[in-house]
Design an enzyme around this catalytic site. Structure first.
Site, PDB file in Angstrom:
ATOM      1  N   GLY A 136       5.200 -20.252 -36.363  1.00 51.77           N
ATOM      2  CA  GLY A 136       5.523 -20.322 -34.933  1.00 51.77           C
ATOM      3  C   GLY A 136       5.806 -18.925 -34.386  1.00 51.77           C
ATOM      4  N   ALA A 187       6.242  -1.322 -33.208  1.00 58.02           N
ATOM      5  CA  ALA A 187       6.993  -0.387 -34.043  1.00 58.02           C
ATOM      6  C   ALA A 187       6.238  -0.084 -35.341  1.00 58.02           C
ATOM      7  CB  ALA A 187       8.380  -0.966 -34.345  1.00 58.02           C
ATOM      8  N   ARG A 194       3.214   2.210 -34.371  1.00 59.35           N
ATOM      9  CA  ARG A 194       3.611   3.569 -33.942  1.00 59.35           C
ATOM     10  C   ARG A 194       4.221   4.360 -35.101  1.00 59.35           C
ATOM     11  NH1 ARG A 194       4.094   3.432 -28.036  1.00 59.35           N
ATOM     12  NH2 ARG A 194       1.999   2.740 -27.502  1.00 59.35           N
ATOM     13  N   ARG A 218      -0.241 -21.690 -38.216  1.00 61.93           N
ATOM     14  CA  ARG A 218       0.254 -22.273 -39.454  1.00 61.93           C
ATOM     15  C   ARG A 218      -1.004 -22.606 -40.260  1.00 61.93           C
ATOM     16  NH1 ARG A 218       5.499 -23.058 -37.854  1.00 61.93           N
ATOM     17  NH2 ARG A 218       5.832 -23.942 -35.795  1.00 61.93           N
ATOM     18  N   ASP A 263      10.024 -19.412 -42.556  1.00 59.09           N
ATOM     19  CA  ASP A 263      10.160 -19.915 -43.912  1.00 59.09           C
ATOM     20  C   ASP A 263       8.831 -20.073 -44.666  1.00 59.09           C
ATOM     21  OD1 ASP A 263      11.684 -20.792 -45.895  1.00 59.09           O
ATOM     22  OD2 ASP A 263      11.950 -22.846 -45.156  1.00 59.09           O
ATOM     23  N   SER A 323       5.840 -19.009 -43.918  1.00 54.36           N
ATOM     24  CA  SER A 323       5.053 -17.769 -43.950  1.00 54.36           C
ATOM     25  C   SER A 323       5.575 -16.844 -45.040  1.00 54.36           C
ATOM     26  CB  SER A 323       5.146 -17.045 -42.606  1.00 54.36           C
ATOM     27  OG  SER A 323       4.881 -17.949 -41.567  1.00 54.36           O
ATOM     28  N   THR A 337      11.844 -16.089 -36.681  1.00 55.46           N
ATOM     29  CA  THR A 337      11.859 -17.509 -36.307  1.00 55.46           C
ATOM     30  C   THR A 337      13.066 -17.779 -35.422  1.00 55.46           C
ATOM     31  OG1 THR A 337      12.287 -19.758 -37.090  1.00 55.46           O
ATOM     32  CG2 THR A 337      12.975 -18.003 -38.567  1.00 55.46           C
ATOM     33  N   ASP A 389      14.607 -20.375 -35.300  1.00 56.17           N
ATOM     34  CA  ASP A 389      15.480 -21.366 -35.946  1.00 56.17           C
ATOM     35  C   ASP A 389      16.702 -20.735 -36.616  1.00 56.17           C
ATOM     36  OD1 ASP A 389      13.490 -23.102 -35.189  1.00 56.17           O
ATOM     37  OD2 ASP A 389      12.540 -23.144 -37.162  1.00 56.17           O
ATOM     38  N   ASP A 410      17.014 -20.130 -39.631  1.00 55.15           N
ATOM     39  CA  ASP A 410      17.273 -20.958 -40.819  1.00 55.15           C
ATOM     40  C   ASP A 410      17.013 -20.204 -42.126  1.00 55.15           C
ATOM     41  OD1 ASP A 410      14.557 -20.776 -40.408  1.00 55.15           O
ATOM     42  OD2 ASP A 410      14.127 -22.881 -40.794  1.00 55.15           O
ATOM     43  N   ARG A 422      14.519 -26.905 -36.233  1.00 57.48           N
ATOM     44  CA  ARG A 422      14.212 -27.645 -37.480  1.00 57.48           C
ATOM     45  C   ARG A 422      15.473 -28.233 -38.099  1.00 57.48           C
ATOM     46  NH1 ARG A 422       8.859 -27.073 -39.028  1.00 57.48           N
ATOM     47  NH2 ARG A 422       7.896 -25.224 -38.144  1.00 57.48           N
ATOM     48  N   HIS A 481      31.670 -33.299 -15.172  1.00 59.86           N
ATOM     49  CA  HIS A 481      30.337 -33.313 -15.785  1.00 59.86           C
ATOM     50  C   HIS A 481      30.445 -32.846 -17.239  1.00 59.86           C
ATOM     51  CE1 HIS A 481      30.854 -29.052 -14.888  1.00 59.86           C
ATOM     52  NE2 HIS A 481      30.015 -28.852 -15.906  1.00 59.86           N
TER      53      HIS A 481
END
Ligand code: F6P
Length: 373
Positions: free
Chosen positions: A8, A19, A22, A102, A133, A135, A156, A158, A160, A202, A250
């Protein structure tokens, strides 16, 4: 040296590519090849060449003929020699100019062998893989199965990956969620509603909990706090109703997409929670029978947009460390990581940072104590 983005997309990937290119050109005087569409681009190029010497010459000629932006514009070109101009003006732009994918095929050892053969034929000795993860697992296998120097870079939203305090993209995604909560609050306040917002992440609740802490959302529900049961949902609804009784108008509730329900549900958590809350608030004799609950699944909104300065700076730091390791003859393949606020290379399969779990729990407690219940 070649670089690819995989899995993703995450904000900060472009700042990272800039970066890497360069630093390669300016500081280390090395050419940098960008791989289109992650591992999928490598597999495509490997298939194109196969065992055919002429096809290999053709591929090399294409790479030399269409350098930088010319190569990037041609969607068929999988390997692009990057130049200064090809990474100009992309710093904060979301997504990745190289494209990402993916690639399930990459799970097959034979497919990885084809890719390793191709990189060897092209005399590419180092590969930087920027992704999450799955990848980085692919990168670890490449490192085990070849003599290539492989550097993984965690990217990522996530957050994670437990061996690093932060991955690229997290800071931006949290900013986006704070922005989203700010917008939902307007309607929540005006209509005295409960808004249930579902975040990505995830199996991890980090994105949701960081966003809750930064936005002041009243409630956050993460996978780490265990499965959602009927009694738990009732308890949360009671909590909201209790706050309303004391004058609160609320509530914003964040729920991470990885939260599991008991019994299992095949709908988004935001909708399940809406139904549970709504039926509790509408029960016979309830104090606020008109209290409405609105669910929203925030989805890919969280992955896009301009990268924050925090992500752009982390991208530059990861790129610098990746180059340092690639050029050190004593170093081994590994992953860039932010540990104790220092960027370093950790070996593939490295231990999780134990502080990560402690930190997450502490964030949950802090959030709870800051909420106005
Ligand atoms: O890993 C990043 C992520 O955005 C997750 O939070 C989410 O579950 C998943 O990717 C969505 O993947 P896709 O874009 O393939 O639908």
């Amino acid at each position: 040296m070649a670089v690819l983005c995989s899995g993703g997309d995450a904000p900060g990937m472009n700042a990272f590519l800039r970066a890497v290119v360069r630093l390669g050109l300016n500081r280390h005087h090395r050419p940098v090849y960008g791989i289109r569409d992650g591992y999928r681009g490598l597999v495509r190029a490997a298939r194109q060449v196969g065992g055919d010497g002429e096809a290999l010459i053709g591929l090399c000629q294409d790479i030399e003929r269409q350098v930088g932006n010319r190569g990037l514009i041609d969607a068929q070109q999988c390997i692009i020699q990057m130049d200064h101009a090809s990474v100009s003006g992309i710093m904060g732009k979301g997504g990745t100019i190289l494209g990402s994918a993916r690639c399930l095929e990459f799970h097959k050892p034979q497919v990885r062998r084809e890719v390793i053969d191709l990189l060897e034929k092209l005399q590419i000795g180092g590969l930087i893989v920027c992704g999450g993860d799955g990848s980085l697992s692919g990168a670890r296998l490449l490192a085990q199965e070849s003599n290539l120097r492989i550097i993984g870079v965690p990217a990522t939203i996530d957050n994670d990956l437990q061996f690093t305090e932060m991955s690229l993209g997290v800071d931006t995604a949290v900013h986006t969620l704070v922005w989203a909560v700010d917008h939902f609050i307007d309607t929540a306040r005006s209509h005295r509603r409960v808004m249930v917002l579902e975040t990505m992440g995830r199996e991890s609740g980090d994105l949701a909990r960081m966003a809750a802490l930064a936005s002041g959302a009243e409630m956050v529900i993460t996978p780490e706090s265990g499965p959602m049961t009927e009694p738990r949902m009732r308890e949360l609804a009671q909590r909201i109703e209790g706050a309303m009784t004391r004058g609160r108008g609320h509530a914003i509730v964040l729920i991470a997409e990885g939260v599991k329900f008991e019994p299992a549900q095949n709908r988004n958590g935001a909708y399940v929670l809406r139904d549970a809350f709504q039926s509790y608030f509408g029960r016979e004799g309830a104090p606020f029978p008109d209290l409405e609950v609105r669910p929203s699944v925030l989805g890919h909104l969280q992955r896009g947009g301009h990268a924050t300065p925090g992500d752009c700076i982390l991208a530059a730091r990861f790129a610098e460390e990746a180059w340092k390791s690639l050029l050190d003859p004593q170093a081994k393949s590994g992953i860039t990581a932010l540990r104790y606020n220092k960027v370093e290379i950790v070996p593939f399969g490295c231990e999780d940072l134990p502080e990560r779990a402690v930190h997450s729990r502490a964030m949950d407690t802090l959030h709870d104590d800051l909420a106005n219940w």
